[in-house]
Design an enzyme around this catalytic site. Structure first.
Site, PDB file in Angstrom:
ATOM      1  N   HIS A   1     -13.425  -7.467  -5.557  1.00  0.00           N
ATOM      2  CA  HIS A   1     -13.185  -6.822  -6.848  1.00  0.00           C
ATOM      3  C   HIS A   1     -14.321  -7.046  -7.826  1.00  0.00           C
ATOM      4  CE1 HIS A   1      -9.341  -7.089  -4.908  1.00  0.00           C
ATOM      5  NE2 HIS A   1      -8.887  -6.150  -5.709  1.00  0.00           N
TER       6      HIS A   1
ATOM      7  N   GLU B   1       0.830  -1.215   0.000  1.00  0.00           N
ATOM      8  CA  GLU B   1       0.000   0.000   0.000  1.00  0.00           C
ATOM      9  C   GLU B   1       0.865   1.266   0.000  1.00  0.00           C
ATOM     10  OE1 GLU B   1      -3.102  -0.120  -0.672  1.00  0.00           O
ATOM     11  OE2 GLU B   1      -3.341  -2.284  -0.401  1.00  0.00           O
TER      12      GLU B   1
HETATM   13 ZN   LIG Z   1      -2.829  -2.496  -4.637  1.00  0.00          ZN
END
Ligand SMILES: [Zn+2]
Length: 362
Positions: free
Chosen positions: A239, A107
């Site tokens: 997702h 991240e």
């Molecule tokens: Zn990512």
């Protein structure tokens, strides 16, 4: 649940199960690791390569832990660019664990990319392609997962250094392979299924069984119990239900469809180019090469990140790696010791390589 990472069965698959496993959790506890310290470790890796440190506002405004007041939040880790060239944040319910340390590094890689291309005009403040964004932090993870760097972090004892022992080194490579490679097959399944749904290749009465057909064919996994069209297993993936917008044009599909799959290939291309820039590869094999603290490697990587979306991705990639396309060779070079071992071992035991589809449980 998705078979996108096979770490949970690593004990069954270790080449040398009698060798003691590296347990980082105990070492992290002994060193009083906190959530903040994990972010500092990731930040420090980038800073050692002459990247900027994370801005004050990042520490103030990010949500790095699950809120203590019990309010409901979405814990799926994500990194955000507020598009004003200064405000960048991460949202993650981070726990103190080695697994989360790797996610944190991933991240923070997004944040570094945002910061590096913040000097570009707004339309170019994107990854050269989406897979580049996913590969930045994970390229650092490849250096982090080396004996040299783990020792620096105090997570392995010097006397226990992995490269003193080829068998331990193969076990370690197997763990990395189980963590990274199944994602290539899973993300292909996920996007192929989405693509086929949107292009109406399936009827709406076939959604779940087609999902399982693809998973068996490409991932070699089976449903643990009988499934039917009463179930909707693809919906278990964030997702699928929440993230990527419906893609309308062929071009958009080409750019987005292989985001995660390509990133797994790219990170090894990046890693190899950076180890070369650092003057370490080929003297040191790729799985033992750390670029920590190397200014030349840092310079090379920053140039790629700074460009953002301002050039064709092929050019950006060629400037850094000398190759203007996805290239799976660095990945194969990285895993070569393990691959050689498996070829010899499968020949020795007469193991069947691959799988047949068999009956679908749906
Ligand atoms: Zn990512």
């Amino acid at each position: 649940m998705w078979g996108q990472d096979w770490m949970s069965i690593s004990e069954l698959l270790m080449p040398f199960p009698e060798k003691p496993k590296q347990t980082f959790a105990k070492k992290m506890r002994a060193q009083n690791y906190t959530v903040e310290k994990m972010y500092r470790v990731a930040e420090d890796f980038f800073v050692s390569l002459n990247f900027s440190s994370l801005p004050e506002s990042f520490w103030k405004l990010s949500m790095l832990k699950k809120p203590a007041d019990g309010r409901r939040v979405m814990c799926q880790p994500s990194a955000w660019d507020f598009c004003d060239t200064q405000d960048f944040r991460i949202k993650m319910c981070t726990e103190v664990s080695f697994k989360d340390l790797l996610i944190v590094t991933h991240e923070v890689g997004h944040i570094q990319y945002y910061m590096e291309y913040s000097g570009q005009p707004f339309v170019f403040r994107q990854g050269a392609k989406p897979a580049f964004h996913e590969a930045v932090g994970d390229t650092m993870v490849l250096s982090l997962l080396t004996p040299e760097h783990l020792e620096r972090l105090g997570l392995v004892d010097p006397k226990d250094l992995l490269d003193n022992d080829e068998q331990k080194s193969l076990n370690f490579l197997m763990e990395i392979a189980l963590k990274k490679l199944p994602l290539v097959a899973f993300s292909y399944v996920m996007y192929k299924w989405r693509h086929d749904v949107m292009s109406k290749t399936y009827s709406s009465e076939q959604l779940n069984c087609r999902w399982w057909e693809l998973r068996e064919k490409f991932e070699g996994v089976k449903a643990p119990s009988k499934r039917s069209e009463e179930d909707f297993d693809p919906g278990s993936k964030w997702h699928v239900v929440a993230d990527l917008p419906f893609l309308r044009t062929a071009e958009l599909i080409k750019v987005n469809i292989f985001r995660y799959q390509f990133s797994k290939i790219l990170e090894f291309q990046f890693h190899k180019a950076l180890c070369e820039a650092a003057g370490k590869y080929p003297t040191i094999p790729l799985h033992k090469c750390s670029i920590y603290g190397n200014a030349e490697a840092g310079e090379k990587f920053r140039t790629l990140l700074k460009a953002g979306y301002s050039e064709a991705w092929e050019d950006t990639l060629e400037d850094m790696t000398g190759v203007a396309d996805m290239d799976v060779r660095p990945l194969l070079e990285y895993f070569k010791p393990l691959h050689d071992y498996l070829v010899a071992e499968n020949a020795r035991t007469g193991e069947t390589v691959g799988w047949t589809k068999g009956e679908t449980r749906c």
